[in-house]
Design a protein around this motif. Structure first.
Motif, PDB file in Angstrom:
ATOM      1  N   THR A  10      42.842  37.060  71.943  1.00 44.88           N
ATOM      2  CA  THR A  10      43.118  38.075  70.912  1.00 44.88           C
ATOM      3  C   THR A  10      42.209  37.892  69.710  1.00 44.88           C
ATOM      4  O   THR A  10      42.038  38.824  68.923  1.00 44.88           O
ATOM      5  CB  THR A  10      44.591  38.040  70.426  1.00 44.88           C
ATOM      6  OG1 THR A  10      44.841  36.826  69.724  1.00 44.88           O
ATOM      7  CG2 THR A  10      45.571  38.230  71.563  1.00 44.88           C
ATOM      8  N   ARG A  11      41.623  36.714  69.562  1.00 52.20           N
ATOM      9  CA  ARG A  11      40.765  36.416  68.411  1.00 52.20           C
ATOM     10  C   ARG A  11      39.273  36.611  68.717  1.00 52.20           C
ATOM     11  O   ARG A  11      38.442  36.458  67.818  1.00 52.20           O
ATOM     12  CB  ARG A  11      40.992  34.967  67.965  1.00 52.20           C
ATOM     13  CG  ARG A  11      42.445  34.626  67.669  1.00 52.20           C
ATOM     14  CD  ARG A  11      42.961  35.312  66.477  1.00 52.20           C
ATOM     15  NE  ARG A  11      42.290  34.749  65.317  1.00 52.20           N
ATOM     16  CZ  ARG A  11      42.561  35.063  64.085  1.00 52.20           C
ATOM     17  NH1 ARG A  11      43.475  35.936  63.819  1.00 52.20           N
ATOM     18  NH2 ARG A  11      41.906  34.514  63.096  1.00 52.20           N
ATOM     19  N   VAL A  12      38.944  36.944  69.958  1.00 53.46           N
ATOM     20  CA  VAL A  12      37.545  37.070  70.365  1.00 53.46           C
ATOM     21  C   VAL A  12      36.881  38.241  69.645  1.00 53.46           C
ATOM     22  O   VAL A  12      37.447  39.328  69.527  1.00 53.46           O
ATOM     23  CB  VAL A  12      37.450  37.279  71.905  1.00 53.46           C
ATOM     24  CG1 VAL A  12      36.059  37.713  72.321  1.00 53.46           C
ATOM     25  CG2 VAL A  12      37.841  36.012  72.617  1.00 53.46           C
ATOM     26  N   ARG A  13      35.668  37.972  69.156  1.00 52.28           N
ATOM     27  CA  ARG A  13      34.843  39.025  68.572  1.00 52.28           C
ATOM     28  C   ARG A  13      33.394  38.567  68.631  1.00 52.28           C
ATOM     29  O   ARG A  13      33.107  37.396  68.380  1.00 52.28           O
ATOM     30  CB  ARG A  13      35.265  39.340  67.145  1.00 52.28           C
ATOM     31  CG  ARG A  13      35.070  38.207  66.183  1.00 52.28           C
ATOM     32  CD  ARG A  13      35.798  38.460  64.865  1.00 52.28           C
ATOM     33  NE  ARG A  13      35.697  37.361  63.964  1.00 52.28           N
ATOM     34  CZ  ARG A  13      36.359  36.209  64.046  1.00 52.28           C
ATOM     35  NH1 ARG A  13      37.177  36.005  65.041  1.00 52.28           N
ATOM     36  NH2 ARG A  13      36.203  35.264  63.156  1.00 52.28           N
ATOM     37  N   PRO A  14      32.495  39.464  68.991  1.00 51.40           N
ATOM     38  CA  PRO A  14      31.088  39.076  69.003  1.00 51.40           C
ATOM     39  C   PRO A  14      30.583  38.899  67.572  1.00 51.40           C
ATOM     40  O   PRO A  14      30.916  39.683  66.694  1.00 51.40           O
ATOM     41  CB  PRO A  14      30.384  40.251  69.694  1.00 51.40           C
ATOM     42  CG  PRO A  14      31.392  41.323  69.858  1.00 51.40           C
ATOM     43  CD  PRO A  14      32.727  40.806  69.457  1.00 51.40           C
ATOM     44  N   VAL A  15      29.798  37.857  67.364  1.00 50.68           N
ATOM     45  CA  VAL A  15      29.259  37.610  66.021  1.00 50.68           C
ATOM     46  C   VAL A  15      27.737  37.506  66.015  1.00 50.68           C
ATOM     47  O   VAL A  15      27.132  37.589  64.953  1.00 50.68           O
ATOM     48  CB  VAL A  15      29.880  36.349  65.379  1.00 50.68           C
ATOM     49  CG1 VAL A  15      31.354  36.542  65.116  1.00 50.68           C
ATOM     50  CG2 VAL A  15      29.633  35.114  66.219  1.00 50.68           C
ATOM     51  N   ALA A  16      27.126  37.312  67.172  1.00 51.17           N
ATOM     52  CA  ALA A  16      25.678  37.208  67.238  1.00 51.17           C
ATOM     53  C   ALA A  16      25.235  37.397  68.681  1.00 51.17           C
ATOM     54  O   ALA A  16      26.058  37.402  69.595  1.00 51.17           O
ATOM     55  CB  ALA A  16      25.221  35.841  66.734  1.00 51.17           C
ATOM     56  N   GLY A  17      23.952  37.568  68.868  1.00 51.91           N
ATOM     57  CA  GLY A  17      23.406  37.664  70.218  1.00 51.91           C
ATOM     58  C   GLY A  17      23.281  39.091  70.697  1.00 51.91           C
ATOM     59  O   GLY A  17      23.289  40.042  69.916  1.00 51.91           O
ATOM     60  N   ASP A  18      23.195  39.228  72.007  1.00 51.96           N
ATOM     61  CA  ASP A  18      22.993  40.516  72.645  1.00 51.96           C
ATOM     62  C   ASP A  18      24.220  41.407  72.448  1.00 51.96           C
ATOM     63  O   ASP A  18      25.319  41.054  72.872  1.00 51.96           O
ATOM     64  CB  ASP A  18      22.715  40.289  74.135  1.00 51.96           C
ATOM     65  CG  ASP A  18      22.439  41.580  74.857  1.00 51.96           C
ATOM     66  OD1 ASP A  18      23.393  42.128  75.439  1.00 51.96           O
ATOM     67  OD2 ASP A  18      21.286  42.028  74.832  1.00 51.96           O
ATOM     68  N   LEU A  22      25.996  42.488  75.754  1.00 56.44           N
ATOM     69  CA  LEU A  22      26.771  41.385  76.305  1.00 56.44           C
ATOM     70  C   LEU A  22      28.053  41.185  75.495  1.00 56.44           C
ATOM     71  O   LEU A  22      29.130  40.971  76.053  1.00 56.44           O
ATOM     72  CB  LEU A  22      25.950  40.094  76.325  1.00 56.44           C
ATOM     73  CG  LEU A  22      26.698  38.837  76.788  1.00 56.44           C
ATOM     74  CD1 LEU A  22      27.208  39.000  78.214  1.00 56.44           C
ATOM     75  CD2 LEU A  22      25.791  37.620  76.651  1.00 56.44           C
ATOM     76  N   GLY A  23      27.961  41.274  74.182  1.00 53.19           N
ATOM     77  CA  GLY A  23      29.129  41.135  73.316  1.00 53.19           C
ATOM     78  C   GLY A  23      30.179  42.192  73.614  1.00 53.19           C
ATOM     79  O   GLY A  23      31.374  41.890  73.690  1.00 53.19           O
ATOM     80  N   ARG A  24      29.746  43.437  73.794  1.00 55.47           N
ATOM     81  CA  ARG A  24      30.688  44.525  74.126  1.00 55.47           C
ATOM     82  C   ARG A  24      31.349  44.287  75.474  1.00 55.47           C
ATOM     83  O   ARG A  24      32.546  44.495  75.639  1.00 55.47           O
ATOM     84  CB  ARG A  24      29.971  45.877  74.100  1.00 55.47           C
ATOM     85  CG  ARG A  24      29.693  46.393  72.697  1.00 55.47           C
ATOM     86  CD  ARG A  24      29.193  47.833  72.703  1.00 55.47           C
ATOM     87  NE  ARG A  24      27.939  48.001  73.423  1.00 55.47           N
ATOM     88  CZ  ARG A  24      26.736  47.795  72.896  1.00 55.47           C
ATOM     89  NH1 ARG A  24      26.624  47.417  71.636  1.00 55.47           N
ATOM     90  NH2 ARG A  24      25.646  47.983  73.618  1.00 55.47           N
TER      91      ARG A  24
END
Length: 194
Positions: free
Chosen positions: A12-20, A23-25
């Motif tokens: 529930t805490r996952v969120r993309p912060v950097a990178g592709d 891939l984050g989506r």
């Protein structure tokens, strides 16, 4: 396909912060799909209650100023919100930000507005206090030993007039949050409500 409750809570805490970004989506979509699958409500609530009880036993708070671990602190708020997200089985209600998650859960009728408002107010108060304490205090806070300017800043953040009033407010806030946590999640001995 399978995950322990604590793993789902972490998702529930996952969120993309950097990178592709793509891939984050995809990673976020995978996490949200795992959370949004139907889960056994009673098992989720029992697991969350058990995990919190174990934390109380194994990592007890040092004082009311241990804003994370104190009964009615950050852990109670976040665990209650995570339990509601997991038992709702609705990907649209997932948000890594606790305040935003509470708004979504309230709009969907998963949590009563007055309970959500109380948890959100507590979360915001604790966040303000914690941010100041992290940059000013090393170790445990004691209002009796704290510098007057620090007490003044904490009092101003809470919108009260004295250190004593701040302590009273903090303890009342934590008691209300713990009561809400027990109402939402339970203590593990019986099914909880909302």
């Amino acid at each position: 396909e399978e995950a322990w409750t604590w793993e789902l809570q972490a998702l529930t805490r996952v969120r993309p912060v950097a990178g592709d970004a793509s891939l984050g989506r995809r990673a976020l979509a995978t996490a949200h799909a795992a959370i949004a699958r139907p889960h056994d409500r009673a098992k989720i609530l029992a697991d969350v209650a058990d995990m919190r009880a174990r934390m109380d036993r194994e990592r007890p708070s040092r004082s009311a100023w241990d804003l994370k671990l104190a009964p009615g602190g950050f852990v109670d708020i976040e665990f209650a919100v995570q339990a509601l997200q997991l038992t709702a089985a609705n990907g649209a209600l997932i948000d890594a930000n606790t305040g935003e998650a509470l708004l979504k859960l309230t709009a969907a009728g998963v949590i009563k507005p007055e309970v959500a408002a109380r948890l959100d107010g507590a979360w915001r108060l604790l966040s303000s206090l914690q941010q100041t304490l992290r940059i000013t205090v090393s170790g445990d806070l004691s209002l009796e030993a704290a510098p007057k300017p620090l007490i003044g800043r904490l009092v101003a953040l809470a919108g009260v007039s004295s250190g004593e009033e701040l302590e009273t407010m903090l303890r009342a806030t934590q008691a209300a949050v713990r009561a809400d946590f027990l109402q939402i999640v339970g203590d593990g001995s019986a099914p909880a409500g909302r």
